[in-house]
Design a protein around this motif. Structure first.
Motif, PDB file in Angstrom:
ATOM      1  N   LEU A 399       0.851  -1.185   0.000  1.00 56.89           N
ATOM      2  CA  LEU A 399       0.000   0.000   0.000  1.00 56.89           C
ATOM      3  C   LEU A 399       0.890   1.238   0.000  1.00 56.89           C
ATOM      4  O   LEU A 399       1.938   1.266   0.639  1.00 56.89           O
ATOM      5  CB  LEU A 399      -0.874  -0.028   1.256  1.00 56.89           C
ATOM      6  N   VAL A 400       0.475   2.283  -0.746  1.00 58.02           N
ATOM      7  CA  VAL A 400       1.262   3.514  -0.789  1.00 58.02           C
ATOM      8  C   VAL A 400       0.335   4.719  -0.655  1.00 58.02           C
ATOM      9  O   VAL A 400      -0.742   4.762  -1.243  1.00 58.02           O
ATOM     10  CB  VAL A 400       2.106   3.604  -2.087  1.00 58.02           C
ATOM     11  N   VAL A 401       0.765   5.687   0.152  1.00 63.39           N
ATOM     12  CA  VAL A 401       0.152   7.017   0.210  1.00 63.39           C
ATOM     13  C   VAL A 401       1.060   7.914  -0.619  1.00 63.39           C
ATOM     14  O   VAL A 401       2.212   8.164  -0.243  1.00 63.39           O
ATOM     15  CB  VAL A 401       0.034   7.524   1.653  1.00 63.39           C
ATOM     16  N   PHE A 402       0.527   8.400  -1.739  1.00 66.50           N
ATOM     17  CA  PHE A 402       1.379   9.025  -2.759  1.00 66.50           C
ATOM     18  C   PHE A 402       0.981  10.477  -2.969  1.00 66.50           C
ATOM     19  O   PHE A 402      -0.169  10.778  -3.274  1.00 66.50           O
ATOM     20  CB  PHE A 402       1.248   8.250  -4.075  1.00 66.50           C
ATOM     21  N   GLN A 403       1.956  11.372  -2.811  1.00 67.59           N
ATOM     22  CA  GLN A 403       1.731  12.796  -3.054  1.00 67.59           C
ATOM     23  C   GLN A 403       2.979  13.398  -3.665  1.00 67.59           C
ATOM     24  O   GLN A 403       3.942  13.730  -2.977  1.00 67.59           O
ATOM     25  CB  GLN A 403       1.353  13.506  -1.754  1.00 67.59           C
ATOM     26  N   VAL A 487      -3.305  13.922  -2.614  1.00 68.70           N
ATOM     27  CA  VAL A 487      -2.901  12.580  -2.201  1.00 68.70           C
ATOM     28  C   VAL A 487      -3.702  11.526  -2.963  1.00 68.70           C
ATOM     29  O   VAL A 487      -4.917  11.640  -3.128  1.00 68.70           O
ATOM     30  CB  VAL A 487      -3.088  12.400  -0.688  1.00 68.70           C
ATOM     31  N   HIS A 488      -3.000  10.503  -3.430  1.00 63.96           N
ATOM     32  CA  HIS A 488      -3.608   9.310  -4.012  1.00 63.96           C
ATOM     33  C   HIS A 488      -3.220   8.105  -3.165  1.00 63.96           C
ATOM     34  O   HIS A 488      -2.096   8.036  -2.642  1.00 63.96           O
ATOM     35  CB  HIS A 488      -3.133   9.105  -5.453  1.00 63.96           C
ATOM     36  N   LEU A 489      -4.132   7.176  -3.020  1.00 64.30           N
ATOM     37  CA  LEU A 489      -3.904   5.954  -2.265  1.00 64.30           C
ATOM     38  C   LEU A 489      -3.770   4.810  -3.251  1.00 64.30           C
ATOM     39  O   LEU A 489      -4.665   4.591  -4.075  1.00 64.30           O
ATOM     40  CB  LEU A 489      -5.064   5.703  -1.302  1.00 64.30           C
ATOM     41  N   GLY A 490      -2.652   4.091  -3.184  1.00 61.47           N
ATOM     42  CA  GLY A 490      -2.379   3.150  -4.248  1.00 61.47           C
ATOM     43  C   GLY A 490      -1.873   1.803  -3.800  1.00 61.47           C
ATOM     44  O   GLY A 490      -1.603   1.550  -2.616  1.00 61.47           O
ATOM     45  N   LEU A 491      -1.730   0.942  -4.799  1.00 60.03           N
ATOM     46  CA  LEU A 491      -1.162  -0.386  -4.670  1.00 60.03           C
ATOM     47  C   LEU A 491       0.014  -0.468  -5.629  1.00 60.03           C
ATOM     48  O   LEU A 491      -0.060   0.040  -6.750  1.00 60.03           O
ATOM     49  CB  LEU A 491      -2.213  -1.449  -5.020  1.00 60.03           C
ATOM     50  N   TYR A 492       1.088  -1.133  -5.229  1.00 60.65           N
ATOM     51  CA  TYR A 492       2.282  -1.096  -6.056  1.00 60.65           C
ATOM     52  C   TYR A 492       3.139  -2.338  -5.822  1.00 60.65           C
ATOM     53  O   TYR A 492       2.947  -3.088  -4.844  1.00 60.65           O
ATOM     54  CB  TYR A 492       3.112   0.156  -5.728  1.00 60.65           C
TER      55      TYR A 492
END
Length: 513
Positions: A399-403, A487-492
């Protein structure tokens, strides 16, 4: 009086543009380096919006590889004329406009055409169809004599609708209302024979403002509306819940009202994380021109419903849990700079989402093995059930919190001995800092992130509940991370060649009280 809640599009939806065809409203926003690009949304009441598709959904249309997250597709405008929808947009490189594209479609849901490259410089392109059927292209660019006129100018050329090429002379229209401010975001409207040119000045941050000029002929000369700025929150204090208001586009409703869509942010203690959102503002036309928010002079979190809409008009709520059961990702999901079908897929078998690890880092300018959705609530919880067997610390998925330049990963990986761990890492301008780690007994865990006013807290469920650490909220803010996105919440998944696959059984996003 029935009301609705602003913003009508929460989370990162900057630079809104809107048009109406009959009873239907269509809206586009900036997408920057996220792909697919330029989301198209539909509404019947201006309040509840449903995704229709994207203008840029084929990598052959616009190349995004090599761009920073906050470059890419900036400030599109959507218009409709003679049965055809038109979208114009600037592609930015290095925070400057590099190419201007024009797309067309008979159906706003797509498919949209391959683009026509227009002979235009600058950013924030727009189109205006006059009563005689002629089409005029406007945009903003650096002024030729900034020491005389100010730093920016709005300019115009005619668009030939047969060849889809700009033709005829270039007209310099206006240099803005505020000396020393760069004028941008031009949109042109005609009311009672008068042409009203609406712009934005003061930048897209704290001093953002809506300004205007008017003329008796479409090519000018334009004189500044002395009431400028017509809408701004730059003079309001820290307690104001909405700031950075500007970049408006106007639309008339079937009931005869005029409304504006505007961008704004909802800061907390001077920083915001959700990005620039879409707010709906009533407009009244007077002999002097448009009056924004005539009752209050400001954008409000609660506003009366547009006339002719039902009291129950609300924005749609998508299911909290996504088990990725379809043949494609839902419209809320994006990747970076291009399609990721070769890296991320849904499909038969056990269902869920398969992520094939890639060596492309999240901080690079390529297309990593990464998909994400916007964060739309300050208080929320995101969870994902992930299975991944790593054989080395260089392999990770989760899981990633991406900004923009800042992000945090909560990842399944392995230590140097091959023991499975979940690791929390904060990444600031390419520099990683490990904040917490825990050995886990299984290669399948639930990864969790909670967000509230203070920050983001990360947990792992592995038979027991373990909190690995927290990161203060301003770390993910635009004010600290820079750029133009929220902010985008992602999978990686990251790893070397043949590093394997991770499997995501489900992803869950839900606002918290």
């Amino acid at each position: 009086m029935p009301t609705f809640s602003n913003p009508v599009l929460a989370g990162s939806h900057p630079d809104p543009s809107i048009c109406r065809v009959g009873e239907d409203f269509y809206l586009v926003t900036s997408s920057f380096a996220y792909y697919p690009g330029i989301p198209v949304l539909h509404s019947r009441d201006l309040v509840g919006w449903q995704p229709l598709g994207h203008v840029v959904d084929r990598p052959s249309q616009v190349p995004l590889t090599g761009l920073d997250v906050s470059d890419g597709l900036w400030a599109a405008t959507i218009r409709h004329h003679g049965g055809t929808f038109y979208v114009v947009v600037a592609l930015a490189r290095g925070r400057q406009g590099s190419t201007t594209y024009l797309f067309t479609a008979s159906d706003p849901a797509g498919p949209w055409s391959d683009p026509v490259v227009l002979e235009a410089e600058g950013i924030d392109p727009s189109l205006f169809f006059d009563d005689d059927g002629r089409c005029w292209f406007t945009a903003c660019r650096d002024a030729a004599e900034p020491e005389v006129t100010g730093p920016g100018e709005l300019w115009m050329r005619e668009l030939d609708l047969e060849s889809l090429a700009l033709t005829g002379p270039t007209h310099a229209l206006w240099y803005g209302a505020m000396r020393g401010a760069w004028v941008e975001a031009p949109h042109l409207y005609k009311r009672d024979g008068v042409y009203h040119l609406i712009g934005a000045e003061g930048g897209t941050e704290r001093h953002h403002a809506v300004t205007a000029a008017r003329a008796d002929a479409v090519t000018g000369p334009y004189s500044t509306d002395p009431r400028s700025p017509l809408l701004t929150h730059r003079h309001r204090g820290a307690a104001e819940p909405i700031h950075n208001v500007g970049h408006v586009d106007l639309v008339d409703t079937p009931a005869g009202e005029t409304w504006a869509v505007a961008l704004g942010v909802r800061p907390l203690d001077g920083t915001h994380t959700l990005g620039r959102e879409v707010f709906l503002v009533p407009v009244e036309w007077t002999a002097d021109g448009p009056v924004f928010a005539p009752d209050t002079g400001r954008v409000r979190l609660s506003e009366r419903l547009p006339a002719g809409t039902g009291a129950g008009a609300v924005a749609p709520v998508r299911p909290a849990r996504d088990d990725f059961g379809g043949t494609a990702l839902g419209p809320e999901w994006s990747s970076l700079r291009g399609p990721v079908g070769h890296l991320v897929s849904t499909g038969p078998g056990e269902g869920g989402l398969t992520i094939r690890l890639s060596p492309e880092p999240l901080t690079g300018t390529g297309t990593p093995a990464f998909v994400a959705r916007r964060q739309q609530h300050l208080r929320m919880r995101a969870r994902a059930r992930v299975r991944f067997t790593a054989t080395a610390p260089t392999q990770e998925a989760g899981l990633v919190v991406f900004q923009h330049a800042h992000h945090a990963t909560l990842a399944l990986t392995a230590d140097a001995s091959g023991v499975p761990h979940v690791v929390l890492t904060a990444h600031e301008a390419g520099s990683p800092t490990r904040l917490g780690a825990v050995a886990v007994t299984s290669d399948e865990v639930v990864l969790v992130v909670d967000s509230d006013e203070s920050g983001y807290t990360f947990h792992v469920e592995d038979g027991t509940w373990t909190t690995l650490g927290s990161i203060e909220r301003p770390f993910f803010s635009t004010e600290r991370a820079g750029g133009f996105v929220g902010v985008h919440l992602g999978l990686y998944g990251i790893g070397g060649a043949d590093a394997g696959e991770a499997h995501v059984h489900w992803f869950e996003y839900a606002p918290a009280r």
